[in-house]
Design a protein around this motif. Structure first.
Motif, PDB file in Angstrom:
ATOM      1  N   ILE A   1       0.893  -1.064  -0.044  1.00 34.42           N
ATOM      2  CA  ILE A   1      -0.098  -0.017  -0.103  1.00 34.42           C
ATOM      3  C   ILE A   1       0.825   1.230   0.055  1.00 34.42           C
ATOM      4  O   ILE A   1       0.448   2.247  -0.669  1.00 34.42           O
ATOM      5  CB  ILE A   1      -1.078   0.007   1.203  1.00 34.42           C
ATOM      6  CG1 ILE A   1      -1.979   1.195   0.943  1.00 34.42           C
ATOM      7  CG2 ILE A   1      -0.291   0.228   2.373  1.00 34.42           C
ATOM      8  CD1 ILE A   1      -2.813   0.896  -0.110  1.00 34.42           C
ATOM      9  N   GLU A   2       1.916   0.982   0.552  1.00 41.05           N
ATOM     10  CA  GLU A   2       2.817   2.416   0.569  1.00 41.05           C
ATOM     11  C   GLU A   2       3.451   2.751  -0.765  1.00 41.05           C
ATOM     12  O   GLU A   2       3.464   3.805  -1.161  1.00 41.05           O
ATOM     13  CB  GLU A   2       4.077   2.103   1.485  1.00 41.05           C
ATOM     14  CG  GLU A   2       5.084   3.428   1.801  1.00 41.05           C
ATOM     15  CD  GLU A   2       6.208   3.158   2.716  1.00 41.05           C
ATOM     16  OE1 GLU A   2       6.977   3.852   2.694  1.00 41.05           O
ATOM     17  OE2 GLU A   2       6.156   2.097   3.355  1.00 41.05           O
ATOM     18  N   LEU A   3       3.824   1.755  -1.584  1.00 39.00           N
ATOM     19  CA  LEU A   3       4.313   1.955  -2.743  1.00 39.00           C
ATOM     20  C   LEU A   3       3.272   2.345  -3.790  1.00 39.00           C
ATOM     21  O   LEU A   3       3.287   3.005  -4.711  1.00 39.00           O
ATOM     22  CB  LEU A   3       4.820   0.475  -3.433  1.00 39.00           C
ATOM     23  CG  LEU A   3       6.107   0.248  -2.962  1.00 39.00           C
ATOM     24  CD1 LEU A   3       6.825  -1.088  -3.425  1.00 39.00           C
ATOM     25  CD2 LEU A   3       7.440   1.429  -3.099  1.00 39.00           C
ATOM     26  N   ILE A   4       1.886   1.894  -3.551  1.00 37.38           N
ATOM     27  CA  ILE A   4       0.771   2.262  -4.245  1.00 37.38           C
ATOM     28  C   ILE A   4       0.377   3.697  -3.873  1.00 37.38           C
ATOM     29  O   ILE A   4       0.082   4.436  -5.014  1.00 37.38           O
ATOM     30  CB  ILE A   4      -0.448   1.306  -3.863  1.00 37.38           C
ATOM     31  CG1 ILE A   4      -0.460  -0.044  -4.345  1.00 37.38           C
ATOM     32  CG2 ILE A   4      -1.760   1.935  -4.504  1.00 37.38           C
ATOM     33  CD1 ILE A   4      -1.201  -1.181  -3.940  1.00 37.38           C
ATOM     34  N   TYR A   5       0.414   4.136  -2.887  1.00 37.21           N
ATOM     35  CA  TYR A   5       0.262   5.527  -2.455  1.00 37.21           C
ATOM     36  C   TYR A   5       1.139   6.483  -3.186  1.00 37.21           C
ATOM     37  O   TYR A   5       1.022   7.321  -3.629  1.00 37.21           O
ATOM     38  CB  TYR A   5       0.186   5.652  -0.924  1.00 37.21           C
ATOM     39  CG  TYR A   5       0.029   7.310  -0.461  1.00 37.21           C
ATOM     40  CD1 TYR A   5      -1.165   7.767  -0.428  1.00 37.21           C
ATOM     41  CD2 TYR A   5       1.364   7.702  -0.075  1.00 37.21           C
ATOM     42  CE1 TYR A   5      -1.241   8.946  -0.194  1.00 37.21           C
ATOM     43  CE2 TYR A   5       1.049   9.304   0.396  1.00 37.21           C
ATOM     44  CZ  TYR A   5      -0.382   9.773   0.307  1.00 37.21           C
ATOM     45  OH  TYR A   5      -0.487  10.911   0.824  1.00 37.21           O
ATOM     46  N   LYS A   6       2.483   5.909  -3.114  1.00 38.56           N
ATOM     47  CA  LYS A   6       3.779   6.890  -3.636  1.00 38.56           C
ATOM     48  C   LYS A   6       3.549   7.015  -5.266  1.00 38.56           C
ATOM     49  O   LYS A   6       3.737   8.133  -5.815  1.00 38.56           O
ATOM     50  CB  LYS A   6       4.969   6.179  -3.367  1.00 38.56           C
ATOM     51  CG  LYS A   6       5.598   6.296  -1.965  1.00 38.56           C
ATOM     52  CD  LYS A   6       6.832   5.733  -2.012  1.00 38.56           C
ATOM     53  CE  LYS A   6       7.390   5.966  -0.635  1.00 38.56           C
ATOM     54  NZ  LYS A   6       8.807   5.444  -0.204  1.00 38.56           N
ATOM     55  N   THR A   7       3.120   5.660  -5.764  1.00 40.18           N
ATOM     56  CA  THR A   7       2.673   5.872  -7.153  1.00 40.18           C
ATOM     57  C   THR A   7       1.411   6.901  -7.629  1.00 40.18           C
ATOM     58  O   THR A   7       1.699   7.552  -8.582  1.00 40.18           O
ATOM     59  CB  THR A   7       2.361   4.611  -7.813  1.00 40.18           C
ATOM     60  OG1 THR A   7       3.518   3.646  -7.412  1.00 40.18           O
ATOM     61  CG2 THR A   7       2.300   4.532  -9.250  1.00 40.18           C
TER      62      THR A   7
END
Length: 303
Positions: free
Chosen positions: A220-226
């Motif tokens: 979810i952290e990588l998704i949010y950054k994207t």
């Protein structure tokens, strides 16, 4: 590789008689370039591709005379190794909003008929219309070859496309559709899976880069950054393409939308954008965001 519904539209367009150049409009990063290049590689012997943002020198092919023979001669010089064979070549004009002459030239390509042409564009709804746009060198309404092009809209993945990406079979999707159409209960197991995927879709959204990040990492952290990276790109477009006087109000509207959606009353209120805000001040700003494809309004059809 994400399966997209527009692939069917592209296939039908290729087989249609007396087809016009195809213009695909859509918000940035919704997958236009990828899907058009994939389709062209799979269906044509020769593909000639240019991106007017990444390759601004290609604009020179459309200056001066814009008859097809002249354009092809210019492109042959600018793109070594390019081949133009009648009936077997697809010409892709990516980010066509950056080259008003290329948009105008679509009329010449249609009248000539030797080559299939696909153009893609972001912000076509806001680029070059009005006096301020003309002053900035925007495309202007005269550059649009009305009647000589087919314009279609492309959007981020809808929920059904998201289900395909997550490996849900057509049989399962058809069964859910059948339950909806006949107003019968969805089997408990299927309902549980579908609701879980719907919650994920609400969080992830439909932009291909974010969906691929979700499928690859489930982080979810990588998704949010994207997501934040892509949103930053949309904010840059507001600065780049909007009139100077409108930029602050467009940004204020954009930042106000999530806050207003979080409230129980989901109706967009101009007064909530900024103290003293009113429709006459922000109506155009909200329209700009809609024309740019960044937001989509939902209207109440009944109370």
């Amino acid at each position: 590789m994400l399966k997209r519904k527009i692939e069917t539209l592209l296939a039908d367009w290729k087989q249609s008689a007396n087809k016009k150049p195809l213009v695909i409009k859509g918000i940035r990063q919704c997958g236009k370039t990828y899907i058009v290049q994939k389709f062209a590689r799979e269906n044509y012997e020769n593909v000639v591709y240019m991106n007017f943002i990444l390759e601004p020198d290609k604009k020179s092919a459309f200056t001066g005379n814009i008859d097809v023979n002249t354009i092809i001669l210019n492109l042959s010089a600018l793109i070594p190794g390019s081949r133009f064979i009648a009936g077997k070549t697809c010409i892709i004009l990516d980010e066509i909003q950056e080259c008003k002459e290329a948009r105008t030239a679509l009329k010449s390509f249609h009248m000539d008929g030797r080559f299939d042409v696909i153009a893609t564009g972001s912000l076509l709804g806001v680029r070059g219309y009005g006096n301020s746009a003309k002053a900035k060198g925007g495309e202007g309404p005269d550059s649009v070859p009305v009647g000589y092009e087919t314009v279609v809209n492309m959007y981020p993945l809808d929920f059904e496309e998201f289900l395909w990406a997550n490996g849900i079979s057509e049989a399962v999707i058809d069964s859910v559709k059948s339950c909806f159409e006949h107003e019968t209960p969805v089997p408990v197991g299927v309902h549980k899976v579908m609701m879980e995927l719907l919650y994920r879709y609400v969080i992830v959204g439909g932009l291909p880069e974010v969906v691929n990040c979700f499928l690859d990492t489930k982080n979810i952290e990588l998704i949010y950054k994207t997501q934040r990276h892509l949103i930053a790109g949309y904010e840059e477009d507001m600065v780049k393409y909007a009139d100077d006087a409108d930029k602050p109000r467009i940004r204020e509207c954009f930042e106000s939308i999530p806050k207003q959606l979080a409230k129980e009353n989901k109706k967009f209120q101009y007064a909530a954008v900024k103290k003293g805000g009113r429709s006459s001040l922000y109506l155009g700003s909200l329209q700009w965001l809609e024309d740019a494809g960044i937001v989509k309004r939902c209207y109440n059809t009944q109370i």
